[in-house]
Design a protein around this motif. Structure first.
Motif, PDB file in Angstrom:
ATOM      1  N   LEU A   1       4.455  10.537  15.985  1.00 56.87           N
ATOM      2  CA  LEU A   1       3.547   9.862  15.056  1.00 56.87           C
ATOM      3  C   LEU A   1       4.159   9.741  13.665  1.00 56.87           C
ATOM      4  N   VAL A   2       4.829  10.789  13.218  1.00 57.91           N
ATOM      5  CA  VAL A   2       5.335  10.877  11.843  1.00 57.91           C
ATOM      6  C   VAL A   2       6.652  10.131  11.647  1.00 57.91           C
ATOM      7  N   ILE A   3       7.548  10.206  12.625  1.00 57.85           N
ATOM      8  CA  ILE A   3       8.873   9.606  12.472  1.00 57.85           C
ATOM      9  C   ILE A   3       8.756   8.104  12.199  1.00 57.85           C
ATOM     10  N   GLY A   4       9.367   7.685  11.096  1.00 60.64           N
ATOM     11  CA  GLY A   4       9.404   6.265  10.759  1.00 60.64           C
ATOM     12  C   GLY A   4       8.069   5.662  10.362  1.00 60.64           C
ATOM     13  N   SER A   5       7.127   6.482   9.914  1.00 60.96           N
ATOM     14  CA  SER A   5       5.774   5.990   9.612  1.00 60.96           C
ATOM     15  C   SER A   5       5.689   5.402   8.205  1.00 60.96           C
ATOM     16  N   PHE A   6       6.505   4.397   7.958  1.00 62.78           N
ATOM     17  CA  PHE A   6       6.516   3.713   6.667  1.00 62.78           C
ATOM     18  C   PHE A   6       7.253   2.393   6.800  1.00 62.78           C
ATOM     19  N   ASP A   7       6.861   1.419   5.992  1.00 64.28           N
ATOM     20  CA  ASP A   7       7.608   0.170   5.878  1.00 64.28           C
ATOM     21  C   ASP A   7       8.579   0.232   4.715  1.00 64.28           C
ATOM     22  N   PHE A   8       8.194   0.997   3.688  1.00 63.67           N
ATOM     23  CA  PHE A   8       9.095   1.241   2.565  1.00 63.67           C
ATOM     24  C   PHE A   8       8.744   2.582   1.936  1.00 63.67           C
ATOM     25  N   ILE A   9       9.647   3.091   1.127  1.00 66.87           N
ATOM     26  CA  ILE A   9       9.466   4.377   0.455  1.00 66.87           C
ATOM     27  C   ILE A   9       9.189   4.127  -1.025  1.00 66.87           C
TER      28      ILE A   9
ATOM     29  N   PHE B   1      10.885   1.374  -3.353  1.00 65.65           N
ATOM     30  CA  PHE B   1      10.246   0.906  -4.586  1.00 65.65           C
ATOM     31  C   PHE B   1      10.127   2.096  -5.528  1.00 65.65           C
ATOM     32  N   ILE B   2      10.578   1.936  -6.773  1.00 70.35           N
ATOM     33  CA  ILE B   2      10.453   3.022  -7.748  1.00 70.35           C
ATOM     34  C   ILE B   2       9.032   2.968  -8.296  1.00 70.35           C
ATOM     35  N   GLY B   3       8.214   3.911  -7.855  1.00 69.37           N
ATOM     36  CA  GLY B   3       6.784   3.854  -8.150  1.00 69.37           C
ATOM     37  C   GLY B   3       6.384   4.418  -9.487  1.00 69.37           C
ATOM     38  N   GLY B   4       7.161   5.353 -10.011  1.00 71.25           N
ATOM     39  CA  GLY B   4       6.834   5.961 -11.290  1.00 71.25           C
ATOM     40  C   GLY B   4       8.062   6.560 -11.938  1.00 71.25           C
ATOM     41  N   ASN B   5       8.351   6.117 -13.149  1.00 67.80           N
ATOM     42  CA  ASN B   5       9.484   6.647 -13.906  1.00 67.80           C
ATOM     43  C   ASN B   5       9.128   6.532 -15.379  1.00 67.80           C
ATOM     44  N   GLY B   6       9.170   7.647 -16.102  1.00 65.25           N
ATOM     45  CA  GLY B   6       8.719   7.562 -17.486  1.00 65.25           C
ATOM     46  C   GLY B   6       9.269   8.662 -18.365  1.00 65.25           C
ATOM     47  N   TYR B   7       9.046   8.485 -19.639  1.00 63.07           N
ATOM     48  CA  TYR B   7       9.517   9.422 -20.654  1.00 63.07           C
ATOM     49  C   TYR B   7       8.336   9.806 -21.540  1.00 63.07           C
TER      50      TYR B   7
ATOM     51  N   ILE C   1       4.958   5.441   1.816  1.00 61.88           N
ATOM     52  CA  ILE C   1       4.585   6.813   1.470  1.00 61.88           C
ATOM     53  C   ILE C   1       5.380   7.196   0.230  1.00 61.88           C
ATOM     54  N   GLY C   2       4.759   7.947  -0.664  1.00 63.41           N
ATOM     55  CA  GLY C   2       5.404   8.290  -1.928  1.00 63.41           C
ATOM     56  C   GLY C   2       6.106   9.639  -1.877  1.00 63.41           C
ATOM     57  N   ILE C   3       7.247   9.707  -2.539  1.00 65.35           N
ATOM     58  CA  ILE C   3       8.042  10.937  -2.581  1.00 65.35           C
ATOM     59  C   ILE C   3       8.528  11.149  -4.006  1.00 65.35           C
ATOM     60  N   ASN C   4       8.385  12.362  -4.523  1.00 59.95           N
ATOM     61  CA  ASN C   4       8.878  12.702  -5.856  1.00 59.95           C
ATOM     62  C   ASN C   4      10.293  13.237  -5.738  1.00 59.95           C
ATOM     63  N   GLY C   5      11.233  12.597  -6.433  1.00 62.73           N
ATOM     64  CA  GLY C   5      12.646  12.909  -6.244  1.00 62.73           C
ATOM     65  C   GLY C   5      13.333  13.573  -7.414  1.00 62.73           C
ATOM     66  N   THR C   6      12.870  14.692  -7.870  1.00 62.09           N
ATOM     67  CA  THR C   6      13.619  15.453  -8.877  1.00 62.09           C
ATOM     68  C   THR C   6      14.987  15.841  -8.318  1.00 62.09           C
ATOM     69  N   TRP C   7      16.048  15.680  -9.136  1.00 62.89           N
ATOM     70  CA  TRP C   7      17.376  16.086  -8.672  1.00 62.89           C
ATOM     71  C   TRP C   7      17.708  17.474  -9.180  1.00 62.89           C
TER      72      TRP C   7
ATOM     73  N   TRP D   1       0.834  -1.197   0.000  1.00 62.59           N
ATOM     74  CA  TRP D   1       0.000   0.000   0.000  1.00 62.59           C
ATOM     75  C   TRP D   1       0.872   1.250   0.000  1.00 62.59           C
ATOM     76  N   THR D   2       0.377   2.300  -0.662  1.00 64.04           N
ATOM     77  CA  THR D   2       0.968   3.631  -0.561  1.00 64.04           C
ATOM     78  C   THR D   2      -0.103   4.566  -0.037  1.00 64.04           C
ATOM     79  N   THR D   3       0.203   5.299   1.014  1.00 67.14           N
ATOM     80  CA  THR D   3      -0.794   6.209   1.595  1.00 67.14           C
ATOM     81  C   THR D   3      -1.069   7.382   0.660  1.00 67.14           C
ATOM     82  N   THR D   4       0.004   8.044   0.253  1.00 69.60           N
ATOM     83  CA  THR D   4      -0.139   9.227  -0.605  1.00 69.60           C
ATOM     84  C   THR D   4       1.160   9.435  -1.371  1.00 69.60           C
ATOM     85  N   PRO D   5       1.094   9.928  -2.608  1.00 71.55           N
ATOM     86  CA  PRO D   5       2.325  10.193  -3.347  1.00 71.55           C
ATOM     87  C   PRO D   5       2.764  11.643  -3.189  1.00 71.55           C
ATOM     88  N   ASP D   6       4.033  11.899  -3.295  1.00 71.37           N
ATOM     89  CA  ASP D   6       4.560  13.229  -3.609  1.00 71.37           C
ATOM     90  C   ASP D   6       3.910  14.347  -2.787  1.00 71.37           C
TER      91      ASP D   6
END
Length: 522
Positions: free
Chosen positions: A357-365, A429-435, A284-290, A220-225
């Motif tokens: 509550l927030v610290i460590g609130s995920f099993d994976f990213i 987990f890489i949830g979204g990557n595209g061209y 939880i989802g995170i958008n990682g633009t460099w 499960w993912t709670t919310t992305p980005d």
């Protein structure tokens, strides 16, 4: 792991992903489902946004690579202003909407790819493609159209049950996202993500999803980005479309906090009430633009590139790791507040209870990545004329030109290393990557080269013991890319949006992805 295969009379080296590595593709509900008012579903925030195309809506914006008319607008005396980025694409503001043909923006999510009516067809295509995993999001308005969980909509529940069952029947791992930029338009009555009550509503909704689907959905993912999901509370180019000169740097920060707390509550609920029986995991989802410094030899450019990381995806990671905003972000906000004469703070504080509550609130990213950006500090004149307070806090000017493929690929590996360091070696987990391909233009060669470059960096990350356990291509089908409309084509399968039947067809890059998914080899 590397081996080789014989191809057309020559030896071609190939690289193999680990046996249990999940390779697949992804979509989100609003972007592909359509059926916007079928079977009890009520309007969503995006439905309201696209159905009401007034002066304060998206007509104020056009997006680079969607409308190739920048020079024409300049010739008319209309000067665009770069204001944001979406999946590595530039978002510009046009000072006056009067010169823009409103018919160009005549799109919405009413039908999109019509996946709501095409489960059998689409699962068959996923099977043909050879995916091991499929990421989809659940439309909150299909499950609880009247906001509260005590009146669920059975037809919506039946739809997702059928989708999940069909996926499992075809040996495809279902991965569910609980919130994907979209909720009921009715929540704006009390402020939407700005009101702490949103967390209470989310608790009831996620319990319902875990009860109805958790026996089969184990990822499960709670919310992305989060920093993108909150964007519309200080910008008109994203839902709910609040005016930036009044609300940016205030309400968007509040939305980030409330959404992060709601996500953390969902994580705790699952672990306390469902994990023992269902044995799933929450992310939880995170958008990682460099962000690269435009001039790497200039210390001010390097400093602003670091602030760019810390004030976007790095802020979310810092809160997850420590329950605190990065010190550099706090300093920048306080400095700009003082310069502008604000008497009150703009970053909402977290109580000690909220931090715990927030610290460590995920099993994976779940990490999304599309591209990189070069940044330089805003000049004093640019700061003076910038109406967006959050953009002033971030302090950087984005440049999308002169970015090489190597920088894009390295940026992806940099994001993985950054995540690994800040969050202390989490599962990723890489949830979204595209061209994206332009409408009517075949960019299969570029698309394959892009994914090859990204996947090679992913293999490098695995060699460096970064714990990535899967990867999804965005996207399974061409989608509605929100305010980019239907002109940017990320899909592995194309969709004919001019045909009411929405037929799918393979793109020229199809065999590349099929080979990858079926063999686990690059």
């Amino acid at each position: 792991m590397a081996d080789s295969e014989v191809s057309i009379g020559r030896c071609v080296p190939s690289k193999t992903f680990p046996k249990q590595f999940l390779l697949g593709t992804a979509t989100s509900a609003y972007q592909v489902e359509g059926a916007w008012n079928d079977d009890g579903k009520l309007p969503s925030m995006w439905d309201e946004y696209f159905h009401n195309t007034g002066e304060n809506k998206m007509h104020k914006y056009y997006l680079d690579m969607q409308i190739p008319l920048i020079e024409e607008y300049k010739a008319r005396g209309v000067h665009p202003r770069l204001v944001d980025e979406y999946k590595g694409m530039a978002v510009y503001e046009v000072p006056s909407s009067k010169v823009i043909d409103p018919e160009y923006f005549n799109f919405n999510g009413d039908i999109t790819a019509d996946t709501y009516h095409k489960i059998d067809t689409d699962v068959k295509l996923l099977k043909e493609l050879g995916v091991q995993a499929y990421r989809f999001s659940i439309s909150i308005m299909r499950i609880i159209p009247k906001i509260h969980d005590h009146i669920p909509e059975q037809k919506g529940i039946d739809y997702y049950n059928k989708l999940i069952d069909k996926l499992i029947e075809n040996n495809i791992t279902p991965m569910g996202t609980l919130f994907y930029y979209d909720a009921s338009s009715s929540i704006n009555v009390f402020g939407g993500l700005l009101h702490p009550h949103i967390g209470t509503l989310f608790e009831g909704y996620v319990r319902l999803c875990f009860e109805k689907f958790g026996d089969r959905v184990k990822y499960w993912t709670t919310t992305p980005d989060l920093h993108l999901a909150a964007e519309g509370y200080g910008s008109e180019h994203h839902v709910p479309g609040f005016q930036e000169h009044q609300f940016s740097g205030f309400l968007d920060y509040i939305a980030i906090k409330n959404l992060l707390i709601a996500s953390a509550k969902a994580y705790r609920i699952y672990n306390n009430e469902f994990k023992g029986k269902q044995q799933g995991e929450i992310s939880i989802g995170i958008n990682g633009t460099w962000y690269y410094p435009k001039d790497p030899n200039n210390p001010e450019h390097r400093k602003i590139a670091k602030l760019a990381h810390l004030s976007t995806f790095g802020m979310i990671m810092n809160l997850l790791a420590y329950g605190e905003y990065p010190a550099e972000v706090v300093e920048a906000v306080e400095r700009n507040s003082k310069a502008e004469g604000f008497k009150t703070g703009r970053l909402p504080e977290f109580t000690e209870e909220e931090k715990a509550l927030v610290i460590g609130s995920f099993d994976f990213i779940v990490l999304d990545y599309y591209s990189c950006i070069k940044v330089r500090p805003l000049t004093s004149e640019e700061l003076k004329n910038e109406p967006n307070h959050k953009r002033k806090d971030r302090g950087y000017f984005m440049e999308f030109d002169d970015i090489s493929p190597v920088e894009v690929y390295d940026g992806f590996l940099n994001c993985l290393k950054y995540t690994n360091e800040v969050l202390n070696k989490p599962k990723i987990f890489i949830g979204g990557n595209g061209y994206p391909e332009d409408e009517g233009v075949d960019k299969s060669a570029q698309k394959i080269a892009y994914h090859t470059g990204i996947l090679n960096k992913l293999l490098e990350a695995l060699d460096q013991n970064i714990n990535v356990f899967g990867y999804c291509v965005w996207s399974f089908l061409d989608t509605l890319e929100f305010t980019f409309g239907y002109r940017k084509k990320f899909g592995i399968y194309s969709v004919d949006f001019d045909d009411e039947l929405r037929p799918r067809s393979k793109k020229n890059s199809f065999s590349f992805f099929q080979q990858l998914f079926k063999t686990n080899k690059l």
